[in-house]
Design an enzyme around this catalytic site. Structure first.
Site, PDB file in Angstrom:
ATOM      1  N   ASN A  22      -9.974   9.999  51.286  1.00  0.00           N
ATOM      2  CA  ASN A  22      -9.316  11.259  51.624  1.00  0.00           C
ATOM      3  C   ASN A  22      -9.852  12.457  50.854  1.00  0.00           C
ATOM      4  O   ASN A  22      -9.584  13.600  51.216  1.00  0.00           O
ATOM      5  CB  ASN A  22      -7.800  11.150  51.417  1.00  0.00           C
ATOM      6  CG  ASN A  22      -7.424  10.798  49.995  1.00  0.00           C
ATOM      7  OD1 ASN A  22      -7.856   9.766  49.472  1.00  0.00           O
ATOM      8  ND2 ASN A  22      -6.601  11.615  49.362  1.00  0.00           N
ATOM      9  N   HIS A  23     -10.634  12.218  49.776  1.00  0.00           N
ATOM     10  CA  HIS A  23     -11.253  13.327  49.043  1.00  0.00           C
ATOM     11  C   HIS A  23     -12.728  13.503  49.417  1.00  0.00           C
ATOM     12  O   HIS A  23     -13.475  14.170  48.693  1.00  0.00           O
ATOM     13  CB  HIS A  23     -11.144  13.094  47.535  1.00  0.00           C
ATOM     14  CG  HIS A  23      -9.738  13.126  47.016  1.00  0.00           C
ATOM     15  ND1 HIS A  23      -8.866  14.152  47.303  1.00  0.00           N
ATOM     16  CD2 HIS A  23      -9.051  12.254  46.234  1.00  0.00           C
ATOM     17  CE1 HIS A  23      -7.699  13.910  46.721  1.00  0.00           C
ATOM     18  NE2 HIS A  23      -7.785  12.770  46.072  1.00  0.00           N
ATOM     19  N   HIS A  45      -9.393   2.772  53.134  1.00  0.00           N
ATOM     20  CA  HIS A  45      -8.855   3.650  52.096  1.00  0.00           C
ATOM     21  C   HIS A  45      -7.484   4.130  52.543  1.00  0.00           C
ATOM     22  O   HIS A  45      -7.367   5.065  53.350  1.00  0.00           O
ATOM     23  CB  HIS A  45      -9.812   4.832  51.904  1.00  0.00           C
ATOM     24  CG  HIS A  45      -9.616   5.560  50.612  1.00  0.00           C
ATOM     25  ND1 HIS A  45     -10.120   5.098  49.422  1.00  0.00           N
ATOM     26  CD2 HIS A  45      -8.975   6.715  50.331  1.00  0.00           C
ATOM     27  CE1 HIS A  45      -9.802   5.944  48.456  1.00  0.00           C
ATOM     28  NE2 HIS A  45      -9.105   6.928  48.983  1.00  0.00           N
ATOM     29  N   HIS A  54      -7.881   3.174  47.240  1.00  0.00           N
ATOM     30  CA  HIS A  54      -7.085   4.401  47.148  1.00  0.00           C
ATOM     31  C   HIS A  54      -5.979   4.329  46.106  1.00  0.00           C
ATOM     32  O   HIS A  54      -5.728   5.312  45.415  1.00  0.00           O
ATOM     33  CB  HIS A  54      -6.476   4.805  48.498  1.00  0.00           C
ATOM     34  CG  HIS A  54      -5.624   6.039  48.427  1.00  0.00           C
ATOM     35  ND1 HIS A  54      -6.153   7.288  48.131  1.00  0.00           N
ATOM     36  CD2 HIS A  54      -4.292   6.229  48.592  1.00  0.00           C
ATOM     37  CE1 HIS A  54      -5.163   8.180  48.138  1.00  0.00           C
ATOM     38  NE2 HIS A  54      -4.032   7.560  48.401  1.00  0.00           N
ATOM     39  N   GLU A  74     -15.137   8.244  45.921  1.00  0.00           N
ATOM     40  CA  GLU A  74     -14.465   9.468  46.363  1.00  0.00           C
ATOM     41  C   GLU A  74     -13.775  10.234  45.235  1.00  0.00           C
ATOM     42  O   GLU A  74     -13.411  11.392  45.413  1.00  0.00           O
ATOM     43  CB  GLU A  74     -13.463   9.153  47.471  1.00  0.00           C
ATOM     44  CG  GLU A  74     -12.197   8.495  47.024  1.00  0.00           C
ATOM     45  CD  GLU A  74     -10.983   9.217  47.598  1.00  0.00           C
ATOM     46  OE1 GLU A  74     -11.138  10.003  48.533  1.00  0.00           O
ATOM     47  OE2 GLU A  74      -9.885   8.995  47.075  1.00  0.00           O
ATOM     48  N   ASN A  75     -13.624   9.612  44.067  1.00  0.00           N
ATOM     49  CA  ASN A  75     -13.075  10.301  42.899  1.00  0.00           C
ATOM     50  C   ASN A  75     -14.097  10.399  41.767  1.00  0.00           C
ATOM     51  O   ASN A  75     -13.721  10.600  40.609  1.00  0.00           O
ATOM     52  CB  ASN A  75     -11.834   9.559  42.380  1.00  0.00           C
ATOM     53  CG  ASN A  75     -10.627   9.769  43.263  1.00  0.00           C
ATOM     54  OD1 ASN A  75     -10.115  10.867  43.392  1.00  0.00           O
ATOM     55  ND2 ASN A  75     -10.180   8.696  43.895  1.00  0.00           N
ATOM     56  N   ASP A  97     -12.478   2.337  43.326  1.00  0.00           N
ATOM     57  CA  ASP A  97     -12.617   3.780  43.096  1.00  0.00           C
ATOM     58  C   ASP A  97     -13.089   4.122  41.675  1.00  0.00           C
ATOM     59  O   ASP A  97     -12.382   3.848  40.700  1.00  0.00           O
ATOM     60  CB  ASP A  97     -11.278   4.486  43.310  1.00  0.00           C
ATOM     61  CG  ASP A  97     -10.694   4.249  44.696  1.00  0.00           C
ATOM     62  OD1 ASP A  97     -10.633   3.087  45.125  1.00  0.00           O
ATOM     63  OD2 ASP A  97     -10.265   5.217  45.333  1.00  0.00           O
TER      64      ASP A  97
END
Length: 254
Positions: free
Chosen positions: A67-68, A147, A172, A39-40, A8
């Site tokens: 999840n984002h 994730h 994650h 995702e971040n 990530d």
């Protein structure tokens, strides 16, 4: 053939660090393919068109999320790009797809993005979804970014996929685990690949803010930390025709 997976990437500082380090790292390791979890990658979490551009500029061939994935409503159009994935167990009504295929000439490589459901969103069962996906893939070279929050769910998925995919990388939780292994003599596995961002932080967040959030239980907006970065990832060597993983090596660059 070699695939480099990057954990990530957190915020713009993580993106810029990746741009500085990844080209030389990829050449030094002889990596043929690079997959990056983004995702971040946008400040404040989520992924935007700008942060995705930074990851591609750094050398990513495929960007996975989690999840984002849909945190930034203004950026949903980025999933029109087949090389930006969202977890496959999101509803079909969501934009994008959870599988990317790279044609490497000598072989095709499939990258699958999945989300866990323990302590996360109540999505479709990832075990059922991966079964359905594997029935459709025509290549044995298959890599999965799972994730997930719970180590138990990641471990279970790793064993479930043993002999069925080339490697599974957990993401994650942002902390690289010390359990890289080849399961069943065929499938590379690690519970979490780690993160790319500021090392002196709490998962990339300013440590003072994270401590106050946990200590005082008050709503505080997270901010990306500033300072020296590190890069966490995993290098996998695999046989092109059989998809068998022959080596898995955790990577940390400071």
């Amino acid at each position: 053939m070699k695939l480099l997976f990057i954990g990530d990437v957190v915020g713009d500082v993580g993106c810029q660090y990746l741009k500085r380090k990844l080209p030389m790292l990829r050449r030094g390791l002889g990596a043929d393919i690079t997959v990056v979890n983004g995702e971040n990658s946008a400040n404040g979490n989520g992924i935007t068109a700008y942060s995705a551009e930074q990851l591609f500029a750094a050398g990513a061939d495929i960007i996975t999320t989690g999840n984002h994935a849909f945190q930034r409503k203004e950026a949903l159009h980025i999933y029109e790009n087949d090389c930006i994935l969202r977890p496959a167990n999101y509803s079909e009504a969501c934009p994008g797809k959870g599988v990317g295929i790279l044609d490497m000439g000598a072989c095709q490589v499939a990258v699958v993005n999945l989300s866990g459901v323990l302590f996360l969103e109540n999505l479709d069962n990832p075990f059922t979804v991966i079964d359905e996906i594997l029935e459709t893939l025509e290549t044995p070279a298959i890599f999965v970014d799972f994730h997930a929050e719970a180590t138990s769910e990641k471990k279970a998925m790793g064993h479930y996929l043993t002999g069925r995919v080339t490697a599974m990388f957990g993401t994650h939780t942002h902390v690289q685990t010390a359990d890289a292994a080849i399961l069943g003599g065929r499938t590379g596995y690690i519970t979490d690949a780690g993160m790319t961002g500021v090392e002196d932080s709490v998962l990339g967040v300013k440590k003072e803010i994270a401590m106050d959030r946990l200590r005082l239980h008050v709503p505080i907006r997270f901010e990306e930390a500033k300072g020296d970065c590190f890069l966490n990832g995993v290098l996998v060597e695999f046989q092109e025709k059989s998809g068998i993983c022959t080596k898995i090596e955790p990577i940390i660059v400071r």
